[in-house]
Design an enzyme around this catalytic site. Sequence first.
Site, PDB file in Angstrom:
ATOM      1  N   LEU A 138       0.847  -1.185   0.000  1.00  0.00           N
ATOM      2  CA  LEU A 138       0.000   0.000   0.000  1.00  0.00           C
ATOM      3  C   LEU A 138       0.888   1.243   0.000  1.00  0.00           C
ATOM      4  O   LEU A 138       2.079   1.155   0.309  1.00  0.00           O
ATOM      5  CB  LEU A 138      -0.907   0.005   1.233  1.00  0.00           C
ATOM      6  N   SER A 139       0.309   2.384  -0.303  1.00  0.00           N
ATOM      7  CA  SER A 139       1.123   3.600  -0.306  1.00  0.00           C
ATOM      8  C   SER A 139       1.742   3.829   1.062  1.00  0.00           C
ATOM      9  O   SER A 139       2.882   4.293   1.164  1.00  0.00           O
ATOM     10  CB  SER A 139       0.293   4.814  -0.736  1.00  0.00           C
ATOM     11  N   GLU A 140       1.017   3.502   2.149  1.00  0.00           N
ATOM     12  CA  GLU A 140       1.588   3.572   3.496  1.00  0.00           C
ATOM     13  C   GLU A 140       1.021   2.482   4.395  1.00  0.00           C
ATOM     14  O   GLU A 140      -0.143   2.077   4.247  1.00  0.00           O
ATOM     15  CB  GLU A 140       1.333   4.930   4.164  1.00  0.00           C
ATOM     16  N   THR A 141       1.868   2.043   5.313  1.00  0.00           N
ATOM     17  CA  THR A 141       1.502   1.152   6.407  1.00  0.00           C
ATOM     18  C   THR A 141       2.024   1.796   7.685  1.00  0.00           C
ATOM     19  O   THR A 141       3.138   2.321   7.701  1.00  0.00           O
ATOM     20  CB  THR A 141       2.131  -0.241   6.225  1.00  0.00           C
ATOM     21  N   HIS A 173      -2.874  10.939   5.246  1.00  0.00           N
ATOM     22  CA  HIS A 173      -3.908   9.920   5.412  1.00  0.00           C
ATOM     23  C   HIS A 173      -3.494   8.867   6.446  1.00  0.00           C
ATOM     24  O   HIS A 173      -4.347   8.384   7.200  1.00  0.00           O
ATOM     25  CB  HIS A 173      -4.339   9.332   4.046  1.00  0.00           C
TER      26      HIS A 173
END
Length: 280
Positions: free
Chosen positions: A45-48, A77
């Site tokens: 994902l774009s961020e974790t 986000h």
Amino acid sequence: MAVFGFQQVDVFSTEPLKGNPLAVVIGADGLTDVQMAAFANWTNLSETTFLLAPTSPEADYRVRIFTPETELPFAGHPTLGTCHVWLAAGGMPKADEVVQECDIGLVRIRRDSGRLAFAAPPLRRSGAVEPEVLARIALGLGVAPEAIVASQRIENGPPWIGVMLRSRAEVLALTPDFAALSGLIIGVVAPWDPSREGRDAQFEVRAFIPGSAVTEDPVTGSLNAGIAQWLIGAGIAPPSYIASQGTTLGRAGRVHVDQIGADIWIAGAVVTCVEGTVRL
């Protein structure tokens, strides 16, 4: 191997699968840097994010934010999504506002009419974009240099460069050359025309991150924070507005921006899509 609480949430949308997904590992203090980075790479994902006990006495919790490739000092986000998970897991703030600790410092978060909002952190770098960089951006976006009507460096952790086009249609039509934009991360914004496009939002935003696993981010809190500081500060945008993002990706992200006193607040809805445990 240990078992941790886990949630995957959708941020900047009231409808699941229409915002920006975030994976959150709860109570992750026992994980090493290598384990965190490996899991973030695996989720792709774009961020974790990883929820940790705070080290600052002023903070309610600490968060570490990873992309599939690297760790970030701040991101928008993930800030809202992690706060949503912390509250859902029984977190009780010490005061009216939630205080998140991350590498950029302490970030204030408030609950606002069913949404969460963070106070935009100070810009680490702002000011004019160098002419040679701006020319490279125009080439990479596939637009004439005069199509960029305004620009600004808006670095608030991620080194965003913001550029403004004349119309939403121009923003939605972009097909960037990511190789030409290598080494830059670009946010593009343009106003909606209410007579043709309605009043559901006032600006359209796209976020391009060449070289990453996610070359276009669906809905981006840090970018919208920087854009808001730029546009409101320059008198281009009103003190309160809504930005739309993710349209070309089939998303329907909505970012609510409000200037209250000296603070600019970036708000969005968060919904939980996946809840359970993860073994790491």
